[in-house]
Design a protein around this motif. Sequence first.
Motif, mmCIF file in Angstrom:
data_model
loop_
_atom_site.group_PDB
_atom_site.id
_atom_site.type_symbol
_atom_site.label_atom_id
_atom_site.label_comp_id
_atom_site.label_asym_id
_atom_site.label_seq_id
_atom_site.Cartn_x
_atom_site.Cartn_y
_atom_site.Cartn_z
ATOM 1 N N PRO A 1 0.834 -1.215 0.000
ATOM 2 C CA PRO A 1 0.000 0.000 0.000
ATOM 3 C C PRO A 1 0.867 1.262 0.000
ATOM 4 C CG PRO A 1 -0.746 -1.574 1.672
ATOM 5 C CD PRO A 1 0.567 -2.080 1.167
ATOM 6 N N GLY A 2 0.569 2.191 -0.884
ATOM 7 C CA GLY A 2 1.339 3.437 -0.973
ATOM 8 C C GLY A 2 1.221 4.280 0.271
ATOM 9 N N SER A 3 0.202 4.005 1.085
ATOM 10 C CA SER A 3 -0.008 4.764 2.315
ATOM 11 C C SER A 3 0.793 4.195 3.492
ATOM 12 C CB SER A 3 -1.508 4.727 2.661
ATOM 13 O OG SER A 3 -1.968 3.389 2.587
ATOM 14 N N ARG A 4 1.597 3.138 3.246
ATOM 15 C CA ARG A 4 2.398 2.570 4.352
ATOM 16 C C ARG A 4 3.888 2.599 4.009
ATOM 17 N NH1 ARG A 4 0.217 -2.893 6.800
ATOM 18 N NH2 ARG A 4 1.735 -2.274 8.372
ATOM 19 N N PRO A 5 4.485 3.800 4.032
ATOM 20 C CA PRO A 5 5.882 3.928 3.599
ATOM 21 C C PRO A 5 6.854 3.112 4.438
ATOM 22 C CG PRO A 5 5.089 5.971 4.600
ATOM 23 C CD PRO A 5 3.901 5.092 4.419
#
Length: 327
Positions: free
Chosen positions: A21-25
């Motif tokens: 997920p791009g929201s979990r760097p």
Amino acid sequence: MSFRIVEQATARLNRSELSVPGSRPELFEKAARSAADIVVLDLEDAVAPDDKDQARRHVVSALNDVDWGDRAVSVRVNGLDTGYMYRDVIDLLEQTGDRLDLVMIPKVGNASDVYAVDVLVSQVEQAKGRTKPVGFELIIETAQGMANVDEIAAASPRNESLHFGVADYAASTRARTTSIGGPHPDYGVLTDLLEGEERAYHWGDMWHYAISRLVVAARAAGLRPIDGPFGDFSDPHGYRAQGNRSGVLGCEGKWAIHPSQVPLANELFSPSEQDVAQGRRILEAMHKAQREGAGAVALDGRMIDIASIKQAENLVRKADQIRGSAG
Ligand code: COA
Ligand code: MG
């Protein structure tokens, strides 16, 4: 062979494709150090609507700052029916460099969807003087997409692979299941009543048609067919069974939604040493047959012919590619 030669997409290992997920760097470095052939940074359905802008910024930074090694990096942009896709494509192409290998387009419905993204990507590439063309990965996950799969596969020279998005496909076709990519106990046959014999119930594979259809469309256009996710990441046996069945049908790899699935996919989609050794024996036997002017010959009591050369060459080529990547 038809007179028309099909050009093959850029050759790339695609055994495992790890989605992050791009929201979990905080997961990006872990993905970069994994053994995944391709990492997909997701801006679509693993990211909640309120997080879309932030996730896009994370993904742009990750493409510029993280050391991704030799693996290919892809970004799944949002669908064409949202207000996010244009900004995803423009920011990615304007603000990142050559580390962006692929753009994954979800829920493709027809060739025009691919064309529209191709126009955007091409415009930015040209304006920014990008020299490495970005490839496309296309997810077939709607009834419309499956109905138009042949035109989609042929829609752009950027196309590299078709992916089976099993959960959205189930929703779109209203299949009676809530699992992500597993079998269903109601999809099976009961053997007929035969006197004196017990009846047995055999589970079938409810995804057989969809995967076979996708494999044919992909191969006919020179693309890689890739099997999608298996949601139960605590069930490696289930993952293996699903991966093996799609590999047998011609898929080159499978998604991993959890790091534990990456080594499974790499193993399942690498030809075994035994198969490669047999492939080399078949090639030797066929080359000898050709020198002697024979078309079909016997090897270990079985017929092999000119088609066997192609099958064996595919195996040996894949083994060489894997050795070359040290994966
Ligand atoms: N990529 C990289 N690392 C991941 C990862 C991923 N997709 N999923 C989990 N990890 C890491 C975790 O951070 C954890 O690391 P640690 O041992 O250093 O703490 C380790 O792997 C084990 O993770 P676990 O605790 O078992 O999973 P979780 O509960 O944190 O996450 C999911 C489970 C399903 C939410 C998560 O795996 C995920 O988001 N997967 C991708 C979903 C996705 O992209 N969906 C869209 C495509 S279908
Ligand atoms: Mg989907």
